[in-house]
Design a protein around this motif. Sequence first.
Motif, mmCIF file in Angstrom:
data_model
loop_
_atom_site.group_PDB
_atom_site.id
_atom_site.type_symbol
_atom_site.label_atom_id
_atom_site.label_comp_id
_atom_site.label_asym_id
_atom_site.label_seq_id
_atom_site.Cartn_x
_atom_site.Cartn_y
_atom_site.Cartn_z
ATOM 1 N N LEU A 1 36.028 42.057 23.024
ATOM 2 C CA LEU A 1 36.127 42.827 24.267
ATOM 3 C C LEU A 1 36.892 42.053 25.336
ATOM 4 C CD1 LEU A 1 32.520 44.342 24.425
ATOM 5 C CD2 LEU A 1 34.639 45.507 23.797
ATOM 6 N N THR A 2 36.699 40.737 25.374
ATOM 7 C CA THR A 2 37.447 39.910 26.327
ATOM 8 C C THR A 2 38.933 39.946 26.018
ATOM 9 O OG1 THR A 2 35.548 38.427 26.591
ATOM 10 C CG2 THR A 2 37.699 37.594 27.284
ATOM 11 N N MET A 3 39.304 39.810 24.749
ATOM 12 C CA MET A 3 40.711 39.868 24.366
ATOM 13 C C MET A 3 41.293 41.267 24.585
ATOM 14 S SD MET A 3 41.944 37.038 23.593
ATOM 15 C CE MET A 3 41.646 35.406 22.972
ATOM 16 N N SER A 4 40.468 42.297 24.440
ATOM 17 C CA SER A 4 40.934 43.668 24.704
ATOM 18 C C SER A 4 41.330 43.824 26.161
ATOM 19 C CB SER A 4 39.843 44.670 24.335
ATOM 20 O OG SER A 4 39.548 44.618 22.959
ATOM 21 N N LEU A 5 40.543 43.243 27.067
ATOM 22 C CA LEU A 5 40.903 43.280 28.481
ATOM 23 C C LEU A 5 42.238 42.575 28.730
ATOM 24 C CD1 LEU A 5 37.495 42.485 30.243
ATOM 25 C CD2 LEU A 5 38.615 44.707 30.032
ATOM 26 N N LEU A 6 42.462 41.503 27.984
ATOM 27 C CA LEU A 6 43.684 40.714 28.176
ATOM 28 C C LEU A 6 44.943 41.508 27.840
ATOM 29 C CD1 LEU A 6 45.242 38.012 28.556
ATOM 30 C CD2 LEU A 6 44.691 37.503 26.170
ATOM 31 N N ILE A 7 44.922 42.223 26.700
ATOM 32 C CA ILE A 7 46.144 42.894 26.250
ATOM 33 C C ILE A 7 46.181 44.367 26.605
ATOM 34 C CG2 ILE A 7 46.387 41.245 24.370
ATOM 35 C CD1 ILE A 7 45.431 43.414 22.447
ATOM 36 N N LEU A 8 45.104 44.897 27.188
ATOM 37 C CA LEU A 8 45.072 46.324 27.529
ATOM 38 C C LEU A 8 46.204 46.730 28.469
ATOM 39 C CD1 LEU A 8 43.525 48.940 27.023
ATOM 40 C CD2 LEU A 8 42.028 48.361 28.945
ATOM 41 N N PRO A 9 46.492 45.970 29.545
ATOM 42 C CA PRO A 9 47.620 46.366 30.411
ATOM 43 C C PRO A 9 48.954 46.415 29.677
ATOM 44 C CG PRO A 9 46.241 44.736 31.510
ATOM 45 C CD PRO A 9 45.785 44.793 30.083
ATOM 46 N N ILE A 10 49.151 45.506 28.719
ATOM 47 C CA ILE A 10 50.407 45.484 27.966
ATOM 48 C C ILE A 10 50.551 46.752 27.135
ATOM 49 C CG2 ILE A 10 51.751 44.202 26.263
ATOM 50 C CD1 ILE A 10 50.196 41.701 27.078
ATOM 51 N N VAL A 11 49.456 47.159 26.482
ATOM 52 C CA VAL A 11 49.491 48.359 25.643
ATOM 53 C C VAL A 11 49.702 49.598 26.515
ATOM 54 C CG1 VAL A 11 48.150 49.785 24.058
ATOM 55 C CG2 VAL A 11 48.059 47.304 23.876
ATOM 56 N N THR B 1 48.161 57.336 42.196
ATOM 57 C CA THR B 1 48.562 57.016 40.822
ATOM 58 C C THR B 1 49.638 55.924 40.804
ATOM 59 O OG1 THR B 1 50.143 58.851 40.875
ATOM 60 C CG2 THR B 1 47.978 59.282 39.911
ATOM 61 N N GLU B 2 50.512 55.918 41.798
ATOM 62 C CA GLU B 2 51.500 54.835 41.902
ATOM 63 C C GLU B 2 50.805 53.493 42.123
ATOM 64 O OE1 GLU B 2 54.287 55.761 44.925
ATOM 65 O OE2 GLU B 2 55.175 57.462 43.858
ATOM 66 N N PHE B 3 49.737 53.516 42.938
ATOM 67 C CA PHE B 3 48.956 52.303 43.190
ATOM 68 C C PHE B 3 48.311 51.813 41.892
ATOM 69 C CE2 PHE B 3 44.746 50.477 44.134
ATOM 70 C CZ PHE B 3 45.122 49.376 44.900
ATOM 71 N N ILE B 4 47.766 52.744 41.102
ATOM 72 C CA ILE B 4 47.131 52.373 39.826
ATOM 73 C C ILE B 4 48.163 51.789 38.863
ATOM 74 C CG2 ILE B 4 45.983 53.296 37.770
ATOM 75 C CD1 ILE B 4 44.555 55.276 39.566
ATOM 76 N N GLN B 5 49.310 52.433 38.744
ATOM 77 C CA GLN B 5 50.322 51.964 37.807
ATOM 78 C C GLN B 5 50.874 50.604 38.235
ATOM 79 O OE1 GLN B 5 53.266 54.699 36.520
ATOM 80 N NE2 GLN B 5 51.904 56.445 36.425
ATOM 81 N N THR B 6 51.034 50.393 39.532
ATOM 82 C CA THR B 6 51.507 49.097 40.013
ATOM 83 C C THR B 6 50.515 47.996 39.662
ATOM 84 O OG1 THR B 6 52.687 50.143 41.845
ATOM 85 C CG2 THR B 6 52.215 47.799 42.049
ATOM 86 N N ASN B 7 49.234 48.284 39.830
ATOM 87 C CA ASN B 7 48.221 47.279 39.528
ATOM 88 C C ASN B 7 48.095 47.027 38.033
ATOM 89 O OD1 ASN B 7 46.405 46.332 42.001
ATOM 90 N ND2 ASN B 7 47.067 48.428 42.387
ATOM 91 N N ILE B 8 48.299 48.066 37.214
ATOM 92 C CA ILE B 8 48.285 47.862 35.766
ATOM 93 C C ILE B 8 49.430 46.939 35.357
ATOM 94 C CG2 ILE B 8 48.670 48.996 33.544
ATOM 95 C CD1 ILE B 8 47.130 51.401 34.628
ATOM 96 N N ALA B 9 50.612 47.169 35.938
ATOM 97 C CA ALA B 9 51.752 46.302 35.639
ATOM 98 C C ALA B 9 51.494 44.871 36.104
ATOM 99 C CB ALA B 9 53.009 46.862 36.299
ATOM 100 N N ASN B 10 50.840 44.710 37.251
ATOM 101 C CA ASN B 10 50.522 43.370 37.748
ATOM 102 C C ASN B 10 49.486 42.676 36.871
ATOM 103 O OD1 ASN B 10 52.275 43.617 39.916
ATOM 104 N ND2 ASN B 10 50.709 44.427 41.289
ATOM 105 N N LEU B 11 48.529 43.446 36.341
ATOM 106 C CA LEU B 11 47.500 42.860 35.487
ATOM 107 C C LEU B 11 48.090 42.267 34.210
ATOM 108 C CD1 LEU B 11 44.596 45.470 35.780
ATOM 109 C CD2 LEU B 11 44.588 43.106 36.594
ATOM 110 N N ALA B 12 49.229 42.808 33.759
ATOM 111 C CA ALA B 12 49.871 42.278 32.555
ATOM 112 C C ALA B 12 50.347 40.846 32.740
ATOM 113 C CB ALA B 12 51.045 43.171 32.149
ATOM 114 N N GLY B 13 50.528 40.422 34.000
ATOM 115 C CA GLY B 13 50.997 39.068 34.270
ATOM 116 C C GLY B 13 49.920 38.109 34.737
ATOM 117 N N VAL B 14 48.656 38.548 34.762
ATOM 118 C CA VAL B 14 47.556 37.682 35.185
ATOM 119 C C VAL B 14 47.315 36.605 34.124
ATOM 120 C CG1 VAL B 14 45.073 37.603 35.665
ATOM 121 C CG2 VAL B 14 46.470 39.455 36.599
ATOM 122 N N PRO B 15 47.091 35.333 34.515
ATOM 123 C CA PRO B 15 46.819 34.276 33.526
ATOM 124 C C PRO B 15 45.627 34.624 32.642
ATOM 125 C CG PRO B 15 47.241 33.326 35.687
ATOM 126 C CD PRO B 15 47.174 34.808 35.886
#
Length: 295
Positions: free
Chosen positions: A152-162, A111-125
Motif C-alpha cells: 500500500l505504501t508503494m502504491s501511494l508512491l507510484i499512483l500519481p505516475i499511473v 479539477t485543475e487544482f486537483i490535476q496540478t497537485n497530482i502532477a506535483n505528487l509525482a515528483g515528491v521524494p
Amino acid sequence: MEHVQEAQQFERKLNGRLMMNKVSKGIFFLSTLFGLVVLAVLLYRVLSEGIAYINWNFLTGKLSTNPERAGIMGAILGTFWLMIVVAPVTMFLGVATAIYLEMYAKKNKFTEFIQTNIANLAGVPSIVYGILGLTVFVRAMDLGNIVLAGGLTMSLLILPIVIVASQEALRAVPKFLEEGSLGMGATKWQTIRAVVLPVALPGILTGAILALSRAIGETAPLVVIGIPALLIPFPGSIFDKFTVLPMQIYYWTLDSSLVAEYANLAAATIIVLLVALLVLNSSAIIIRNKFTKRF
C-alpha cells in the motif's frame, strides 16, 4: 554601401548562430557521453564483482549471516508478493481516477487544482511516502511491517505516475471515436469501455509497467516502515513479513565494510534486479507495439 553593411551584419549574426549551434551540440554530446561512460563503469563493476556469485544456490537459498551460504529467494518472493499488492491497487485506483478526471469531471478551477497537485505528487521524494505509510498503514491501521503495508505504501508512491500516464493516454484518443459512439446511442460508460479504453490501453499499460519498475527498485519507503532484511522465513501471503531485492542490496552494501564478500553478494543481487527491470521495461515496449498495431 548600406546593402554591403547589412549583408556583413547578417553574415556575422549567422556565423554567431552557427557557432552557438556547434557549441550547444558539443555540450549535449558531452553530457550524453558522460552519462554513458558512468553507466558503463557501473555495469562493468557490478558484472565483474557479482557475476561469479550467481548460481542456483544463490537464487534459491535463504538469507544467512554466512556469505558463502547466503541466498536471495526470500527477497525474490518478497518482491513478487509486493507486486501482487501494488499492481492491482495501483491499476484500479489510477485508471479509475484518470477516467473520472478526463471523462466525467467538469473542467473548472477545482479539477485543475486537483490535476496540478497530482502532477506535483509525482515528483515528491519517495521517503515522504515512506513516512506516510509508516503513519497510516503501520501505526494507525496497525498492520506492522508486512507485505500489505509495504504494498500500500508503494502504491501511494507510484499512483500519481499511473494517473498522469493514464490521463495522457485517454487524451490521445481521437475525439471523433467517442462522438461517433455517443451519436449511435451508446451510453457514456459503454463508450468508455468499448471504444476509449481499448484505444488508450497501450499508453495506460506502458505507464503502469514503468511505474511498477520504479516500485521494484525503491528502497527508502521500505526502510522507513521498518522492513527487515536478514534471517526471516519465506513469505507465503500478503500478511507475512518480507524483504525485497533493493533492501537486501542496501543491507549487504552496509555490511560490506565489515565483510568484503558482502559487496560481491550485493553486486550479484543488483544483476538479478537489473534483469527483472529489463524484463518489465521490455514487456512494456512489446505490449505497446502489439496494441498499437491492433488499434
